[in-house]
Every structure is written in structure tokens, then in C-alpha cells.
Design an enzyme around this catalytic site. Sequence first.
Site, PDB file in Angstrom:
ATOM      1  N   ALA A   8     -20.363 -11.690 -33.212  1.00  0.00           N
ATOM      2  CA  ALA A   8     -18.937 -11.862 -32.885  1.00  0.00           C
ATOM      3  C   ALA A   8     -18.434 -13.226 -33.324  1.00  0.00           C
ATOM      4  O   ALA A   8     -18.168 -14.111 -32.521  1.00  0.00           O
ATOM      5  CB  ALA A   8     -18.709 -11.656 -31.390  1.00  0.00           C
ATOM      6  N   GLY A   9     -18.342 -13.397 -34.660  1.00  0.00           N
ATOM      7  CA  GLY A   9     -17.679 -14.571 -35.211  1.00  0.00           C
ATOM      8  C   GLY A   9     -16.183 -14.298 -35.233  1.00  0.00           C
ATOM      9  O   GLY A   9     -15.664 -13.569 -34.380  1.00  0.00           O
ATOM     10  N   ALA A  10     -15.481 -14.846 -36.223  1.00  0.00           N
ATOM     11  CA  ALA A  10     -14.026 -14.685 -36.278  1.00  0.00           C
ATOM     12  C   ALA A  10     -13.622 -13.214 -36.375  1.00  0.00           C
ATOM     13  O   ALA A  10     -12.777 -12.742 -35.606  1.00  0.00           O
ATOM     14  CB  ALA A  10     -13.475 -15.472 -37.462  1.00  0.00           C
ATOM     15  N   GLY A  12     -15.518 -10.449 -35.814  1.00  0.00           N
ATOM     16  CA  GLY A  12     -16.007  -9.704 -34.651  1.00  0.00           C
ATOM     17  C   GLY A  12     -15.146  -9.931 -33.420  1.00  0.00           C
ATOM     18  O   GLY A  12     -14.899  -9.011 -32.633  1.00  0.00           O
ATOM     19  N   LYS A  77     -23.964 -11.647 -40.533  1.00  0.00           N
ATOM     20  CA  LYS A  77     -24.118 -11.856 -41.974  1.00  0.00           C
ATOM     21  C   LYS A  77     -25.227 -10.931 -42.488  1.00  0.00           C
ATOM     22  O   LYS A  77     -26.222 -10.693 -41.797  1.00  0.00           O
ATOM     23  CB  LYS A  77     -24.485 -13.311 -42.268  1.00  0.00           C
ATOM     24  CG  LYS A  77     -23.327 -14.294 -42.069  1.00  0.00           C
ATOM     25  CD  LYS A  77     -22.274 -14.142 -43.145  1.00  0.00           C
ATOM     26  CE  LYS A  77     -21.208 -15.213 -43.060  1.00  0.00           C
ATOM     27  NZ  LYS A  77     -20.097 -14.940 -44.006  1.00  0.00           N
ATOM     28  N   ASN A 103     -19.744  -6.692 -44.975  1.00  0.00           N
ATOM     29  CA  ASN A 103     -19.464  -6.730 -46.403  1.00  0.00           C
ATOM     30  C   ASN A 103     -20.676  -6.268 -47.188  1.00  0.00           C
ATOM     31  O   ASN A 103     -21.807  -6.486 -46.776  1.00  0.00           O
ATOM     32  CB  ASN A 103     -19.129  -8.158 -46.853  1.00  0.00           C
ATOM     33  CG  ASN A 103     -17.654  -8.455 -46.712  1.00  0.00           C
ATOM     34  OD1 ASN A 103     -16.825  -7.552 -46.692  1.00  0.00           O
ATOM     35  ND2 ASN A 103     -17.315  -9.721 -46.617  1.00  0.00           N
ATOM     36  N   LYS A 186     -14.529  -1.340 -51.585  1.00  0.00           N
ATOM     37  CA  LYS A 186     -14.480  -2.690 -50.999  1.00  0.00           C
ATOM     38  C   LYS A 186     -15.444  -3.622 -51.742  1.00  0.00           C
ATOM     39  O   LYS A 186     -15.153  -4.798 -51.962  1.00  0.00           O
ATOM     40  CB  LYS A 186     -14.836  -2.622 -49.502  1.00  0.00           C
ATOM     41  CG  LYS A 186     -14.893  -3.965 -48.773  1.00  0.00           C
ATOM     42  CD  LYS A 186     -13.517  -4.530 -48.463  1.00  0.00           C
ATOM     43  CE  LYS A 186     -13.544  -5.967 -47.974  1.00  0.00           C
ATOM     44  NZ  LYS A 186     -14.036  -6.176 -46.629  1.00  0.00           N
ATOM     45  N   GLU A 270     -24.013 -13.958 -49.095  1.00  0.00           N
ATOM     46  CA  GLU A 270     -24.354 -12.531 -49.047  1.00  0.00           C
ATOM     47  C   GLU A 270     -24.472 -11.938 -50.453  1.00  0.00           C
ATOM     48  O   GLU A 270     -24.314 -10.742 -50.640  1.00  0.00           O
ATOM     49  CB  GLU A 270     -23.290 -11.785 -48.242  1.00  0.00           C
ATOM     50  CG  GLU A 270     -23.241 -12.228 -46.788  1.00  0.00           C
ATOM     51  CD  GLU A 270     -22.167 -11.504 -45.975  1.00  0.00           C
ATOM     52  OE1 GLU A 270     -22.537 -10.791 -45.040  1.00  0.00           O
ATOM     53  OE2 GLU A 270     -20.978 -11.665 -46.291  1.00  0.00           O
TER      54      GLU A 270
END
Length: 309
Positions: A8-10, A12, A77, A103, A186, A270
Amino acid sequence: MKIAVLGAGALGCAIGGALAQAGNSVVLINRNAAHVEAINNQGLRMRTPAGEQTVRTAATTSATGLGPVDLVIVLVKSFHTEAAMSAATALVGPQTTVLSLQNGLGHEDVLAQIVGREHVLAGKTYVGGVLLAPGQIISGTEGKETLIGELDGRISERAQHIAATFNAAGLTTTVSDNILGTMWDKLLINVSTGAVSGITRLTYGPLYGIPEIEATAVAAVREAMDVAQAAGVRLSYTDPRDAWLKARAGLPDDFKTSMLQSLEKGSVTEIDFINGAVVRWGQRCGVATPVNATLVACIKGVERALQAH
């Protein structure tokens, strides 16, 4: 719905915050203790076009002690997927769905090996988030689509239920019968700008002003489209330049790709799940991918140079 956001970063927090605001029971899992503490003490502060909102929801640094939930949304990530999910298997009961919104390509296979393919849903989201401070984000959900789907293309009841839950929270979500094609669509966006911005350290304004960079980016996308075609993947793009232009659409000149942000923080990128995925699929399908292989090599070199300092 009982939902855990793993990573739960930005982004999330933007998704988890919206779901919590809509009345779901949400727990945000992030290794950053200061971020977790701020959310638990002051609530999650989300800056949106409508103003700042504070959402009360649970946060923790690990899944230890948490029981099974209805839905695990995976947003760690790419290179942390295996370790993070392996440490969070307590969240997965017989009826739990594990949804990757990460991603790149390949996470669904990693997750399937840990929790079983029958639990895994794939997805892609265009929602954005920026971390301003611990417990404080800019949330970009308005007009940003999320697509989810079963790996075999079925329109299942569980996928429809999750989409309905997301839509009720203001997260525009569609169930796709071609989620692999959606993921490749994407991927083409990320292939077009991630590596070239990471190598050059340029934000979108100057990046899009250099014809040679555009030519390289379009060539990388063309390779990826050739690989997808060989693999029998249905894409919505027919012209590789469209992916290059879509990546830029609606974003400011000072926008930085997540790959550039990672390098600026001195962390690994990534790349293996983006341009690297094109190279791997190309090898599998017998399609040459020299442009993507070169971009991967250059980013690996930049990563190594940063680690040497």
C-alpha cells in the site's frame, strides 16, 4: 468486502482508501513503519480534485496475525512479489481472490505458484497516486479505468462482484474477457517510455521533444507488438506510435515515469517485468527483440552504476 492491499504505497492507498471510504473493511499493508503509523494515528489523508479527505482504515507493516480476507490486491514492486506474497499466505482462505494490479507481465505466474492459479485474477489500472508524506497521498482515480479478468477469459461471478465493489467506490472498473490483451496494451505504454526516461533521466516535456528518442521508443513498441501477435495475444493497438502518444496524454511536462522515480531513489527498477518481459516472450515465440534487449542492458547498467556510488 474484506480487503487487504499488499504493497500500500501511493497507488495502493489511492485504491484502498477509495474502497474503505465506500464502507469496505480494508487493511493497508506496507513495510514503511512511519507510513503505517501515520495512517493508524491520523487516518489516510487523500488529496483529490474535490479537496482533501481523511479516511479511517487499518494499516500494518506485515500480514502476520491477520486472517483470511475476501480479496488481496497485490501492488508491491514486481521484484518483491514472491517474497511479499509468501509472507502473506495467512490472508488466503479457500474463497480468497488474489488480484494483481501491478505493472508489467509475469506476476500472475509468480502468484499462482504460491497460492494456486485458481485464486488468481489479473488486472491493470490507470489510477495514479503520489506519496506526499507518511500517510498522505495525491489520489488520481477520476476518469481512470481499471480492468480485471480471469486468466482463461471467462466472465466469472467473482470478477463481476469485485468490479461492482470497485465501481461502488468510484473506481471505474470493467471485467475483460481478454485480460492478457489488456495487460499487453498497458505493457506497450510502459515499454514506450519507462526505459528511455530512466536512461536519459528526462521528464516527459524534454523526452517528447527528441525525435531520436521517439524513433527508439516506437521501435521498442513495434517489437513488443510483433511478439504479442506471435503469441496470439489480441491487442487494441495497430500503430506502435499510438502507444507512445497515449503514454503522454494528459500528463504534465514534469511527469516522471515510475522507472525514473525508482532510479532517482537509488533502487532497482521493474525492467525485467516490462522490456524484459518482451525479450523473454520473444525468445519463447522466436521473435527477435534487439531494441528491448538493448534498453534492458542500459537500465541494468544504470542500476549497477547507482549501486557502486
